[in-house]
Every structure is written in C-alpha cells, then in structure tokens.
Design a protein around this motif. Structure first.
Motif, PDB file in Angstrom:
ATOM      1  N   THR A  37       0.841  -1.191   0.000  1.00 21.05           N
ATOM      2  CA  THR A  37       0.000   0.000   0.000  1.00 21.05           C
ATOM      3  C   THR A  37       0.878   1.244   0.000  1.00 21.05           C
ATOM      4  OG1 THR A  37      -0.084   0.282   2.400  1.00 21.05           O
ATOM      5  CG2 THR A  37      -1.692  -1.239   1.411  1.00 21.05           C
ATOM      6  N   SER A  38       0.270   2.396  -0.192  1.00 20.15           N
ATOM      7  CA  SER A  38       1.029   3.656  -0.149  1.00 20.15           C
ATOM      8  C   SER A  38       1.536   3.953   1.262  1.00 20.15           C
ATOM      9  CB  SER A  38       0.165   4.806  -0.669  1.00 20.15           C
ATOM     10  OG  SER A  38      -0.999   4.933   0.124  1.00 20.15           O
ATOM     11  N   ALA A  39       1.023   3.231   2.268  1.00 22.79           N
ATOM     12  CA  ALA A  39       1.512   3.359   3.651  1.00 22.79           C
ATOM     13  C   ALA A  39       2.629   2.347   3.936  1.00 22.79           C
ATOM     14  CB  ALA A  39       0.364   3.184   4.633  1.00 22.79           C
ATOM     15  N   ASP A  40       3.136   1.684   2.904  1.00 23.23           N
ATOM     16  CA  ASP A  40       4.226   0.709   2.997  1.00 23.23           C
ATOM     17  C   ASP A  40       3.839  -0.539   3.787  1.00 23.23           C
ATOM     18  OD1 ASP A  40       5.953   2.301   1.443  1.00 23.23           O
ATOM     19  OD2 ASP A  40       6.445   3.496   3.213  1.00 23.23           O
ATOM     20  N   GLU A  41       2.577  -0.896   3.726  1.00 20.91           N
ATOM     21  CA  GLU A  41       2.084  -2.144   4.306  1.00 20.91           C
ATOM     22  C   GLU A  41       1.998  -3.176   3.185  1.00 20.91           C
ATOM     23  OE1 GLU A  41      -1.112   0.036   7.248  1.00 20.91           O
ATOM     24  OE2 GLU A  41      -1.599  -0.313   5.154  1.00 20.91           O
ATOM     25  N   PHE A  42       2.144  -4.445   3.524  1.00 25.13           N
ATOM     26  CA  PHE A  42       1.852  -5.519   2.573  1.00 25.13           C
ATOM     27  C   PHE A  42       0.429  -5.961   2.870  1.00 25.13           C
ATOM     28  CE2 PHE A  42       1.378  -9.968   1.487  1.00 25.13           C
ATOM     29  CZ  PHE A  42       1.768  -9.943   0.162  1.00 25.13           C
ATOM     30  N   THR A  43      -0.348  -6.225   1.836  1.00 26.09           N
ATOM     31  CA  THR A  43      -1.738  -6.619   2.060  1.00 26.09           C
ATOM     32  C   THR A  43      -2.191  -7.654   1.036  1.00 26.09           C
ATOM     33  OG1 THR A  43      -4.016  -5.797   2.319  1.00 26.09           O
ATOM     34  CG2 THR A  43      -2.667  -4.712   0.672  1.00 26.09           C
ATOM     35  N   VAL A  44      -3.102  -8.501   1.472  1.00 27.70           N
ATOM     36  CA  VAL A  44      -3.856  -9.373   0.586  1.00 27.70           C
ATOM     37  C   VAL A  44      -5.254  -8.765   0.565  1.00 27.70           C
ATOM     38  CG1 VAL A  44      -4.724 -11.698   0.162  1.00 27.70           C
ATOM     39  CG2 VAL A  44      -2.479 -11.378   1.227  1.00 27.70           C
ATOM     40  N   THR A  45      -5.659  -8.241  -0.575  1.00 25.61           N
ATOM     41  CA  THR A  45      -6.915  -7.508  -0.691  1.00 25.61           C
ATOM     42  C   THR A  45      -7.821  -8.215  -1.691  1.00 25.61           C
ATOM     43  OG1 THR A  45      -5.763  -5.431  -0.256  1.00 25.61           O
ATOM     44  CG2 THR A  45      -7.936  -5.271  -1.267  1.00 25.61           C
ATOM     45  N   ASP A  46      -9.083  -8.370  -1.316  1.00 26.45           N
ATOM     46  CA  ASP A  46     -10.055  -9.042  -2.181  1.00 26.45           C
ATOM     47  C   ASP A  46     -11.344  -8.231  -2.175  1.00 26.45           C
ATOM     48  OD1 ASP A  46     -10.611 -12.067  -3.359  1.00 26.45           O
ATOM     49  OD2 ASP A  46     -12.408 -11.148  -2.515  1.00 26.45           O
ATOM     50  N   ASP A  47     -11.986  -8.124  -3.325  1.00 23.36           N
ATOM     51  CA  ASP A  47     -13.202  -7.313  -3.406  1.00 23.36           C
ATOM     52  C   ASP A  47     -14.369  -7.915  -2.617  1.00 23.36           C
ATOM     53  OD1 ASP A  47     -15.289  -8.533  -5.777  1.00 23.36           O
ATOM     54  OD2 ASP A  47     -13.221  -9.225  -5.846  1.00 23.36           O
ATOM     55  N   VAL A  48     -14.297  -9.189  -2.257  1.00 21.00           N
ATOM     56  CA  VAL A  48     -15.385  -9.822  -1.507  1.00 21.00           C
ATOM     57  C   VAL A  48     -15.172  -9.720  -0.009  1.00 21.00           C
ATOM     58  CG1 VAL A  48     -16.601 -11.995  -1.065  1.00 21.00           C
ATOM     59  CG2 VAL A  48     -15.931 -11.397  -3.399  1.00 21.00           C
ATOM     60  N   TYR A  49     -14.003 -10.122   0.489  1.00 18.79           N
ATOM     61  CA  TYR A  49     -13.840 -10.199   1.938  1.00 18.79           C
ATOM     62  C   TYR A  49     -13.090  -9.035   2.555  1.00 18.79           C
ATOM     63  CZ  TYR A  49      -9.240 -12.297   0.945  1.00 18.79           C
ATOM     64  OH  TYR A  49      -7.979 -12.545   0.487  1.00 18.79           O
ATOM     65  N   GLY A  50     -12.262  -8.312   1.858  1.00 13.20           N
ATOM     66  CA  GLY A  50     -11.565  -7.173   2.440  1.00 13.20           C
ATOM     67  C   GLY A  50     -10.063  -7.302   2.401  1.00 13.20           C
ATOM     68  N   HIS A  51      -9.395  -6.920   3.511  1.00 11.62           N
ATOM     69  CA  HIS A  51      -7.930  -6.842   3.571  1.00 11.62           C
ATOM     70  C   HIS A  51      -7.406  -7.674   4.737  1.00 11.62           C
ATOM     71  CE1 HIS A  51      -8.244  -3.177   1.091  1.00 11.62           C
ATOM     72  NE2 HIS A  51      -9.236  -2.855   1.880  1.00 11.62           N
ATOM     73  N   VAL A  52      -6.312  -8.382   4.484  1.00 18.33           N
ATOM     74  CA  VAL A  52      -5.557  -9.056   5.533  1.00 18.33           C
ATOM     75  C   VAL A  52      -4.124  -8.575   5.370  1.00 18.33           C
ATOM     76  CG1 VAL A  52      -4.802 -11.265   6.487  1.00 18.33           C
ATOM     77  CG2 VAL A  52      -7.075 -11.081   5.451  1.00 18.33           C
ATOM     78  N   ARG A  53      -3.566  -7.980   6.438  1.00 16.56           N
ATOM     79  CA  ARG A  53      -2.214  -7.440   6.321  1.00 16.56           C
ATOM     80  C   ARG A  53      -1.439  -7.640   7.615  1.00 16.56           C
ATOM     81  NH1 ARG A  53      -1.408  -2.995   9.130  1.00 16.56           N
ATOM     82  NH2 ARG A  53      -3.157  -1.712   9.753  1.00 16.56           N
ATOM     83  N   PRO A  54      -0.134  -7.893   7.477  1.00 20.03           N
ATOM     84  CA  PRO A  54       0.706  -7.960   8.673  1.00 20.03           C
ATOM     85  C   PRO A  54       0.799  -6.584   9.320  1.00 20.03           C
ATOM     86  CG  PRO A  54       1.909  -8.727   6.733  1.00 20.03           C
ATOM     87  CD  PRO A  54       0.617  -8.159   6.266  1.00 20.03           C
ATOM     88  N   ASP A  55       1.101  -6.571  10.596  1.00 20.89           N
ATOM     89  CA  ASP A  55       1.251  -5.303  11.301  1.00 20.89           C
ATOM     90  C   ASP A  55       2.576  -4.621  10.975  1.00 20.89           C
ATOM     91  OD1 ASP A  55      -1.234  -5.742  12.446  1.00 20.89           O
ATOM     92  OD2 ASP A  55      -0.401  -6.739  14.195  1.00 20.89           O
ATOM     93  N   ALA A  56       3.522  -5.344  10.376  1.00 19.09           N
ATOM     94  CA  ALA A  56       4.835  -4.786  10.032  1.00 19.09           C
ATOM     95  C   ALA A  56       4.728  -3.826   8.855  1.00 19.09           C
ATOM     96  CB  ALA A  56       5.789  -5.923   9.672  1.00 19.09           C
ATOM     97  N   LEU A  57       5.686  -2.897   8.785  1.00 20.77           N
ATOM     98  CA  LEU A  57       5.825  -2.010   7.639  1.00 20.77           C
ATOM     99  C   LEU A  57       7.069  -2.417   6.860  1.00 20.77           C
ATOM    100  CD1 LEU A  57       4.973   1.399   9.325  1.00 20.77           C
ATOM    101  CD2 LEU A  57       3.471  -0.054   7.951  1.00 20.77           C
ATOM    102  N   PHE A  58       7.060  -2.130   5.566  1.00 18.29           N
ATOM    103  CA  PHE A  58       8.133  -2.554   4.662  1.00 18.29           C
ATOM    104  C   PHE A  58       8.784  -1.311   4.081  1.00 18.29           C
ATOM    105  CE2 PHE A  58       5.145  -5.873   5.247  1.00 18.29           C
ATOM    106  CZ  PHE A  58       5.911  -7.018   5.328  1.00 18.29           C
ATOM    107  N   ARG A  59       9.665  -0.705   4.874  1.00 15.90           N
ATOM    108  CA  ARG A  59      10.228   0.597   4.528  1.00 15.90           C
ATOM    109  C   ARG A  59      11.735   0.587   4.305  1.00 15.90           C
ATOM    110  NH1 ARG A  59       6.784   4.168   8.841  1.00 15.90           N
ATOM    111  NH2 ARG A  59       4.931   4.397   7.532  1.00 15.90           N
ATOM    112  N   ASP A  60      12.344  -0.559   4.171  1.00 18.28           N
ATOM    113  CA  ASP A  60      13.792  -0.619   3.992  1.00 18.28           C
ATOM    114  C   ASP A  60      14.109  -0.967   2.537  1.00 18.28           C
ATOM    115  OD1 ASP A  60      16.510  -1.013   3.996  1.00 18.28           O
ATOM    116  OD2 ASP A  60      16.516  -2.394   5.701  1.00 18.28           O
TER     117      ASP A  60
END
Length: 186
Positions: A37-60
């Motif tokens: 995402t633009s917030a540097d999160e990793f996400t699994v996003t689906d139009d039916v169920y929503g978003h599942v994302r780790p709490d970690a950020l990927f900024r390195d």
C-alpha cells in the motif's frame, strides 16, 4: 487453495504496488491483489472479503524480504484461511472486512486475467526487484518450503514439490525471456 512465495526488494516507498493480481480486466470490479500500500504495508486484498495485512511495515529499500502467502479457504477456523509469512516468520495480522468465507474461491487461480508486478491499474506497477517467485496451485504451504535459516539468516531454498495445474516458478534466470516459467508447466 494456493501459495505464493517471492523474494522482493522495494525501490520506491510510499506507493501502491502489486506483486500478484487477478482481476476482471473489463470491469475491474472483481479482484484479489497481493502487494504494498502507499503506507508501505503488505496486504492481501479481495473485493469480496476485504484486507488481511501484517502489522509490520516494509520501509527498507536495501532489504530483501521473503513474503509467502498461504490461502486455504477450506479451513474451518477463519484465521487459518490466510497466513502471511515474512522472512520465515508467521505474521500477526490486521483484518479489515473479514477473512474469506469457508470454501470461498478467491480471484487468484480463477479464470480472471492474472498480472505479475502490477496492482489494479498500470499506475500500480511494482518498482523494485523480485526473485524466486513461486505460485503453487492446490496446496497451502509454509514459508519453510521456500526458505531456511542458515547462520541466523533467512535464505532462499529451491522448492522441491509440485506446482499443480496453474502453478509457476519464475527464477528470472533467462535474460532473453525474463519471465519464463521454469516449473515444468510452461
């Protein structure tokens, strides 16, 4: 049921970027996206169920991250249906909207068009490096199928299993055909 695994190194932060996307190219309304995402999160996003994302950020931008997503909607416990691993460690996740319903078909591994290194539009192209990308159709695998710890460091290991009907392995080893599938599926 499927597993996606890849080693990624980000070059651009603060931008929405896909790693694997399945979407209805005509309407764009049916989709599953694995990406940042633009917030540097990793996400699994689906139009039916929503978003599942780790709490970690990927900024390195100097780090290689091994990310593995295990999807198995046949599980009776909802939190067992999506598992995300980073550098071999299962991640605590934040869920928005909910987990997939039991036995729900995700858009990934469906008949929709699939895109590598792109999210829902051409503006979401992945800016970075990818290595050892595996997609395994029909199996929910752990990160240890694709990596291992040596001298205290999580490193790649070659996946030794089968890929299923729609699976693929991209090792990016052929400069003349960079995205060639080397799984045996062609």
């Amino acid at each position: 049921t499927w597993t996606w695994s890849g080693w990624v190194k980000r070059s651009k932060l603060g931008a929405s970027q896909g790693l694997l996307t399945a979407r209805n190219a005509a309407s764009g309304s049916q989709y599953t996206v694995l990406g940042f995402t633009s917030a540097d999160e990793f996400t699994v996003t689906d139009d039916v169920y929503g978003h599942v994302r780790p709490d970690a950020l990927f900024r390195d931008p100097s780090a290689w991250y091994h990310i593995a997503v295990k999807m198995d909607t046949t599980q009776s416990t909802s939190s067992d249906r999506v598992k995300i691993y980073v550098n071999g460690t299962e991640q605590a996740v934040t869920v928005t909207g909910g987990y997939p319903a039991q036995n729900q078909d995700t858009r990934i591994n469906s008949t929709l068009t699939h895109y590598i290194a792109m999210n829902l539009s051409s503006t979401g192209l992945f800016d970075g490096y990818m290595a050892e990308v595996n997609f395994v159709d029909g199996q929910a695998l752990d990160a240890t199928d694709f990596g291992e710890t040596k001298s205290g460091v999580w490193v790649p290991k070659r996946y030794a299993g089968t890929y299923g009907t729609n699976g693929f392995h991209l090792d990016f080893g052929n400069s003349g055909s960079l995205g060639a599938d080397v799984s045996g599926n062609g």
